[in-house]
Design an enzyme around this catalytic site. Structure first.
Site, PDB file in Angstrom:
ATOM      1  N   ASP A  22       0.830  -1.218   0.000  1.00 49.51           N
ATOM      2  CA  ASP A  22       0.000   0.000   0.000  1.00 49.51           C
ATOM      3  C   ASP A  22       0.861   1.263   0.000  1.00 49.51           C
ATOM      4  OD1 ASP A  22      -2.457   1.270  -0.067  1.00 49.51           O
ATOM      5  OD2 ASP A  22      -2.579   1.438   2.114  1.00 49.51           O
ATOM      6  N   ASN A  70     -10.937  -2.690  -5.268  1.00 49.23           N
ATOM      7  CA  ASN A  70     -10.165  -1.696  -6.026  1.00 49.23           C
ATOM      8  C   ASN A  70     -10.799  -1.323  -7.374  1.00 49.23           C
ATOM      9  OD1 ASN A  70      -6.955  -2.906  -4.783  1.00 49.23           O
ATOM     10  ND2 ASN A  70      -8.134  -1.149  -4.084  1.00 49.23           N
TER      11      ASN A  70
HETATM   12  C1  IPE Z   1      -5.262  -2.741   0.010  1.00 44.68           C
HETATM   13  O1  IPE Z   1      -5.008  -1.408  -0.202  1.00 44.68           O
HETATM   14  C2  IPE Z   1      -5.315  -3.476  -1.304  1.00 44.68           C
HETATM   15  C3  IPE Z   1      -4.032  -3.674  -1.961  1.00 44.68           C
HETATM   16  C4  IPE Z   1      -2.873  -3.342  -1.498  1.00 44.68           C
HETATM   17  C5  IPE Z   1      -4.103  -4.307  -3.256  1.00 44.68           C
HETATM   18  P1  IPE Z   1      -6.187  -0.338  -0.340  1.00 44.68           P
HETATM   19  O2  IPE Z   1      -5.550   0.965  -0.557  1.00 44.68           O
HETATM   20  O3  IPE Z   1      -7.157  -0.797  -1.375  1.00 44.68           O
HETATM   21  O4  IPE Z   1      -6.891  -0.437   1.084  1.00 44.68           O
HETATM   22  P2  IPE Z   1      -7.779   0.622   1.857  1.00 44.68           P
HETATM   23  O5  IPE Z   1      -8.831   1.124   0.893  1.00 44.68           O
HETATM   24  O6  IPE Z   1      -6.882   1.722   2.307  1.00 44.68           O
HETATM   25  O7  IPE Z   1      -8.341  -0.128   3.020  1.00 44.68           O
HETATM   26  C1  IPE Z   2      -1.690   0.164  -3.268  1.00 47.79           C
HETATM   27  O1  IPE Z   2      -1.438   1.523  -3.312  1.00 47.79           O
HETATM   28  C2  IPE Z   2      -1.885  -0.448  -4.618  1.00 47.79           C
HETATM   29  C3  IPE Z   2      -3.273  -0.855  -4.906  1.00 47.79           C
HETATM   30  C4  IPE Z   2      -4.250  -0.838  -4.061  1.00 47.79           C
HETATM   31  C5  IPE Z   2      -3.557  -1.300  -6.266  1.00 47.79           C
HETATM   32  P1  IPE Z   2      -2.612   2.580  -3.311  1.00 47.79           P
HETATM   33  O2  IPE Z   2      -2.987   2.870  -4.719  1.00 47.79           O
HETATM   34  O3  IPE Z   2      -3.742   2.118  -2.471  1.00 47.79           O
HETATM   35  O4  IPE Z   2      -1.899   3.834  -2.686  1.00 47.79           O
HETATM   36  P2  IPE Z   2      -2.496   4.832  -1.622  1.00 47.79           P
HETATM   37  O5  IPE Z   2      -2.939   4.031  -0.450  1.00 47.79           O
HETATM   38  O6  IPE Z   2      -3.647   5.517  -2.294  1.00 47.79           O
HETATM   39  O7  IPE Z   2      -1.382   5.747  -1.322  1.00 47.79           O
HETATM   40 MG    MG Z   3      -4.147   2.356  -0.489  1.00 44.85          MG
END
Ligand code: IPE
Ligand code: IPE
Ligand code: MG
Length: 235
Positions: A22, A70
């Site tokens: 993340d 996502n």
């Molecule tokens: C968790 O991250 C999913 C992945 C790393 C693929 P998210 O960014 O989707 O999670 P939330 O929304 O902060 O809980």
């Molecule tokens: C994790 O990074 C990757 C996926 C969930 C695909 P994020 O895209 O959630 O990055 P932040 O949390 O918005 O910084």
């Molecule tokens: Mg995230």
């Protein structure tokens, strides 16, 4: 107790590390870049960590790449992630002999078009005989996985199930339970990841954003893991 629970004495054994990758979006934002750039740099970090997991001799490594939730993101971002995924799949196909892992995709592949799904299935089939596992969670959700497993068991005529049977119906059937789950990006939650398998996993959270998470950061997480006392409900 699950048959796969890794019950040990004082020094914990490390067989399986799982990553919630993340912070890609925030990494890009900090640099004034669109979120998609964060994902591209996230893939670089992912490659380096996969290689490091190989060097560490782990039995299994799992990476949460795209969740069932996502899809809610703007189409531009989702498309960029899918493109990166396709590039990575192509790379795996080309370098298959250099990769020592058995590749397993966790999640519902039916959401993907025939071409992408075909590639994923081919990679799984070509690496099936390898022992060490690289799980890539794509369109994965822990709740969806449990419901899918229940429906598989019902379709097989089961009216009662054991923990072992449920375990065997999960996407992760081939892997031991994760010993250590690492979440980058500073949020303290599991976001629908490995809900069943995480029962006794050690959790490690770091503020480091995923594109900045390298082998040294993984080594630090593992060093902390070795200081933990795992009790599995015992004393
Ligand atoms: C968790 O991250 C999913 C992945 C790393 C693929 P998210 O960014 O989707 O999670 P939330 O929304 O902060 O809980
Ligand atoms: C994790 O990074 C990757 C996926 C969930 C695909 P994020 O895209 O959630 O990055 P932040 O949390 O918005 O910084
Ligand atoms: Mg995230």
């Amino acid at each position: 107790m699950s048959e796969k629970t890794n019950e040990t004495g004082a020094t914990p054994v490390l067989r399986h590390v799982a990553f919630i990758m993340d912070g890609n979006g925030r990494w890009a934002k900090k640099r004034g870049l669109p979120r998609e750039h964060g994902h591209a740099f996230g893939v670089k970090a992912f490659r380096a960590i996969v290689d490091h997991c190989g060097r560490l001799g782990l039995e299994a490594a799992t990476f949460y790449a795209f969740s069932t939730e996502n899809w809610k993101r703007p189409p531009r971002e989702v498309n960029a992630i899918m493109k990166l995924m396709d590039t990575y799949l192509g790379e795996c196909e080309k370098k298959l002999d250099q990769y020592e892992f058995r590749i397993c995709f966790l999640g519902d592949k039916s959401a993907f078009d025939d071409k992408r799904r075909g590639r994923m299935e081919r990679l799984e089939a070509l690496t099936r005989d390898r022992t060490r596992i690289l799980n890539i969670a794509l369109n994965y959700g822990g709740r969806s996985e449990l419901v899918t497993a229940c429906n598989r068991l019902l379709a097989a005529g089961k009216k009662n199930v054991t923990e072992a049977e449920l375990n065997a119906a999960l996407y992760t059937a081939a892997s031991p339970d994760p010993d250590l789950i690492i979440r980058t990006g500073g949020d303290l939650r599991i976001s629908n990841f490995l809900l069943w398998q995480a029962a006794y996993a050690e959790l490690y959270f770091t503020d480091v954003l995923w594109p900045d998470f390298g082998p040294a950061e993984l080594d630090a997480a593992i060093a902390e893991y070795y200081t933990r006392k795992r009790r599995f409900g015992g004393v």
